[in-house]
Every structure is written in C-alpha cells, then in structure tokens.
Design a protein around this motif. Structure first.
Motif, PDB file in Angstrom:
ATOM      1  N   ILE A   1      39.646  41.646  41.278  1.00  0.00           N
ATOM      2  CA  ILE A   1      40.218  41.569  42.627  1.00  0.00           C
ATOM      3  C   ILE A   1      39.341  42.330  43.621  1.00  0.00           C
ATOM      4  O   ILE A   1      39.085  41.856  44.737  1.00  0.00           O
ATOM      5  N   ALA A   2      38.859  43.510  43.212  1.00  0.00           N
ATOM      6  CA  ALA A   2      38.019  44.312  44.104  1.00  0.00           C
ATOM      7  C   ALA A   2      36.774  43.550  44.534  1.00  0.00           C
ATOM      8  O   ALA A   2      36.404  43.542  45.717  1.00  0.00           O
ATOM      9  N   VAL A   3      36.125  42.894  43.582  1.00  0.00           N
ATOM     10  CA  VAL A   3      34.882  42.180  43.885  1.00  0.00           C
ATOM     11  C   VAL A   3      35.153  40.902  44.681  1.00  0.00           C
ATOM     12  O   VAL A   3      34.455  40.600  45.658  1.00  0.00           O
ATOM     13  N   ASP A   4      36.169  40.164  44.280  1.00  0.00           N
ATOM     14  CA  ASP A   4      36.433  38.879  44.923  1.00  0.00           C
ATOM     15  C   ASP A   4      36.915  39.013  46.359  1.00  0.00           C
ATOM     16  O   ASP A   4      36.708  38.101  47.162  1.00  0.00           O
ATOM     17  N   HIS A   5      37.567  40.129  46.696  1.00  0.00           N
ATOM     18  CA  HIS A   5      38.224  40.221  47.998  1.00  0.00           C
ATOM     19  C   HIS A   5      37.726  41.365  48.878  1.00  0.00           C
ATOM     20  O   HIS A   5      38.316  41.633  49.925  1.00  0.00           O
ATOM     21  N   ALA A   6      36.654  42.018  48.469  1.00  0.00           N
ATOM     22  CA  ALA A   6      36.097  43.092  49.298  1.00  0.00           C
ATOM     23  C   ALA A   6      35.675  42.572  50.668  1.00  0.00           C
ATOM     24  O   ALA A   6      35.874  43.243  51.688  1.00  0.00           O
ATOM     25  N   HIS A   7      35.097  41.366  50.700  1.00  0.00           N
ATOM     26  CA  HIS A   7      34.619  40.823  51.978  1.00  0.00           C
ATOM     27  C   HIS A   7      35.761  40.575  52.962  1.00  0.00           C
ATOM     28  O   HIS A   7      35.529  40.454  54.166  1.00  0.00           O
ATOM     29  N   SER A   8      36.988  40.523  52.460  1.00  0.00           N
ATOM     30  CA  SER A   8      38.154  40.338  53.325  1.00  0.00           C
ATOM     31  C   SER A   8      38.803  41.655  53.728  1.00  0.00           C
ATOM     32  O   SER A   8      39.851  41.655  54.385  1.00  0.00           O
ATOM     33  N   GLY A   9      38.207  42.774  53.333  1.00  0.00           N
ATOM     34  CA  GLY A   9      38.759  44.073  53.698  1.00  0.00           C
ATOM     35  C   GLY A   9      39.914  44.498  52.823  1.00  0.00           C
ATOM     36  O   GLY A   9      40.779  45.268  53.257  1.00  0.00           O
ATOM     37  N   ILE A  10      39.938  44.017  51.578  1.00  0.00           N
ATOM     38  CA  ILE A  10      41.002  44.372  50.641  1.00  0.00           C
ATOM     39  C   ILE A  10      40.442  45.283  49.564  1.00  0.00           C
ATOM     40  O   ILE A  10      39.438  44.960  48.920  1.00  0.00           O
ATOM     41  N   VAL A  11      41.086  46.424  49.379  1.00  0.00           N
ATOM     42  CA  VAL A  11      40.663  47.442  48.421  1.00  0.00           C
ATOM     43  C   VAL A  11      41.566  47.355  47.193  1.00  0.00           C
ATOM     44  O   VAL A  11      42.784  47.229  47.318  1.00  0.00           O
ATOM     45  N   CYS A  12      40.985  47.433  46.011  1.00  0.00           N
ATOM     46  CA  CYS A  12      41.782  47.405  44.780  1.00  0.00           C
ATOM     47  C   CYS A  12      41.220  48.411  43.791  1.00  0.00           C
ATOM     48  O   CYS A  12      40.050  48.328  43.408  1.00  0.00           O
ATOM     49  N   ASN A  13      42.041  49.362  43.391  1.00  0.00           N
ATOM     50  CA  ASN A  13      41.666  50.371  42.402  1.00  0.00           C
ATOM     51  C   ASN A  13      42.776  50.524  41.370  1.00  0.00           C
ATOM     52  O   ASN A  13      43.902  50.037  41.562  1.00  0.00           O
ATOM     53  N   ALA A  14      42.453  51.209  40.285  1.00  0.00           N
ATOM     54  CA  ALA A  14      43.445  51.521  39.257  1.00  0.00           C
ATOM     55  C   ALA A  14      43.451  53.024  39.004  1.00  0.00           C
ATOM     56  O   ALA A  14      42.468  53.718  39.268  1.00  0.00           O
ATOM     57  N   ILE A  15      44.570  53.502  38.495  1.00  0.00           N
ATOM     58  CA  ILE A  15      44.696  54.879  38.018  1.00  0.00           C
ATOM     59  C   ILE A  15      45.060  54.814  36.545  1.00  0.00           C
ATOM     60  O   ILE A  15      46.025  54.137  36.172  1.00  0.00           O
ATOM     61  N   ALA A  16      44.296  55.513  35.721  1.00  0.00           N
ATOM     62  CA  ALA A  16      44.521  55.524  34.277  1.00  0.00           C
ATOM     63  C   ALA A  16      45.047  56.893  33.867  1.00  0.00           C
ATOM     64  O   ALA A  16      44.266  57.823  33.649  1.00  0.00           O
ATOM     65  N   PRO A  17      46.369  57.056  33.773  1.00  0.00           N
ATOM     66  CA  PRO A  17      46.898  58.354  33.356  1.00  0.00           C
ATOM     67  C   PRO A  17      46.615  58.629  31.888  1.00  0.00           C
ATOM     68  O   PRO A  17      46.602  57.718  31.052  1.00  0.00           O
TER      69      PRO A  17
END
Length: 257
Positions: A177-193
């Motif tokens: 998601i991060a790579v596909d939608h970065a150009h649209s200004g969408i940020v996607c990260n994960a947190i691994a507890p």
C-alpha cells in the motif's frame, strides 16, 4: 498544541487492549476517534473506551463492526465522514488468534483468522484509501494507515500457525500500500509489538510464557499498551510525513537479540 489536533481517526478493536490504549491516547492528543469493535465492553474490565474519552472531554462514537464484512467497514467509514467531514487516520488493530499449530488448526479456525486478520485489514485499508482520495492533502498527506502487525509477522509464532501467517501478510500488505499509493499522498506504516502486557485473560498471560518473554526481552521490563500507543501517535502525526512502508518494532529489543 496536541499532536493530533482536529484529526479524525478510526481505530478497530478499540474496546480492549492495544486498540483501547491507542484510542484513548489519540483522544488525549486532540483527535476525534471512531471506535470500531464487535463489542463495546473491554475484555480486561473497566469502563467502555468511549466513556473514558468523553469523560476527558474528547470526541468520538462507537460503531459495532465486524471488519471481515465489507458492508460493515463501508458503513463505518460513511458514518465517520458524515459525522466529522473527513478521515485522516486509520488504525487497523482488530485481530484474533487460535493458539493452534498447523496440524491442530481446523479449516474453520484458519478461515476465521484470515477473514479478520488479513481480509479485514484489506477491507479497512481499501475503504480508507477510497475516502482519502476524495480529500485534499493537508501538508502533502491525504491520509495515514497504521496496521498493527506483530514480531510474529517477522519470526515464527510457536504454536499459533494462522496468527503468525496472518501477521506476516500484514507486513507485506503495508509495504504494498505504501509503494502503490505514495504518489497520492497516502502514508501506510505498521507497528510490530513485542510482548505487551494488556491485562487480557488467556494464554497471553500464562506464567511460563511471561517468564520466557522476560528472559528473551533485552529491556528490563515487558511492554505496556502505552508503548504501542506512543508509536501510533508518532506515525499518525505530521512528524512522520517522510516515513512510509515501515514495520516499526516496539519490542524492547527482542528482534535485535
């Protein structure tokens, strides 16, 4: 200035555990928080999350939501935008587990874990991105997704085959998601507890398991929900605008050892 002032966030699995901690912290940082869960009462006991938010002067509401069902996720986002005008942050946290290995896992158990932990995250991410694309950017960003993965998406989860596989899928979903939608200004990260003590009953608080986790974690204490909530605030804030596609370990150094 609160770090999430005037932001609008959805948090799934917000009634209990990590989702509850994240929702409460977001509200304290100025966000309006929409709580999505299958039940409003916390499994660890205490007041409902929404009651605590409102008692602290925060804004939000609860939507009973099974994230494995597209129609319920769609309604969740529609209700959020109807009430608050936009969506800035999605936290995908709701998850289930079976505590079964490959041979012990039934087809029904496998299908249910994947339906919630993978398909449910897919539903939420897709519906959030659809909404983000209708919004004008704020400081370059149309919206942010934070997926709660796990250290067991990076290393095997002994005796919990479907859960570990599902969390590995979330790490890759986040990158995609991060790579596909970065150009649209969408940020996607994960947190691994890593090992986080939430107060939930069950296998997670087995004394032998806790002893192993203490010996395995370099930091001199196990994690608390506030540790994950802190990371979730940072990744949701404008301080993290150039961070995307990351699976942030919150594990007291477990994975470094």
């Amino acid at each position: 200035m609160p770090m999430l002032n005037e932001k609008v966030a959805i948090v799934s699995g917000a009634s209990s555990g990590l989702g509850r901690a994240i929702a409460l912290r977001y509200a304290a940082e100025g966000a309006a928080v929409v709580l999505a869960d299958i039940t409003e009462m916390p499994v660890e006991g205490g007041e409902p999350t929404l009651s605590l938010i409102r008692a602290g002067g925060g804004k939000g509401f609860f939507v009973k939501t099974d994230i494995s069902l597209w129609a319920e996720v769609d309604r969740l986002v529609v209700d959020t935008v109807t009430e608050f005008g936009r969506l800035d942050i999605l936290v995908n946290n709701a998850a289930i587990y079976t505590s079964t290995n490959l041979l012990e896992t039934t087809a029904q158990q496998w299908e249910r874990v994947i339906a919630v932990n993978v398909t449910g995250f897919f539903h939420c991410c897709k519906r959030a991105v659809q909404q983000f694309l209708t919004q004008e950017p704020v400081l370059e960003t149309r919206g942010r997704i934070i997926n709660i993965s796990s250290q067991h998406g990076m290393v095997a989860c002994p005796g919990d085959f479907p859960y570990g596989v599902s969390k590995g899928a979330i790490v890759q979903m986040t990158r995609q998601i991060a790579v596909d939608h970065a150009h649209s200004g969408i940020v996607c990260n994960a947190i691994a507890p890593g090992k986080i003590i939430t107060g939930k009953p069950g296998v997670a608080n087995d004394p032998d398991a806790l002893d192993y986790s203490r010996r395995r974690t370099p930091w001199p204490r196990l994690g608390e929900p506030r540790d994950v909530a802190d990371a979730a605030v940072f990744l949701a804030s404008d301080m993290a605008s150039y961070i995307t596609g990351v699976n942030l370990m919150v594990d007291g150094g477990w994975m470094a050892g």
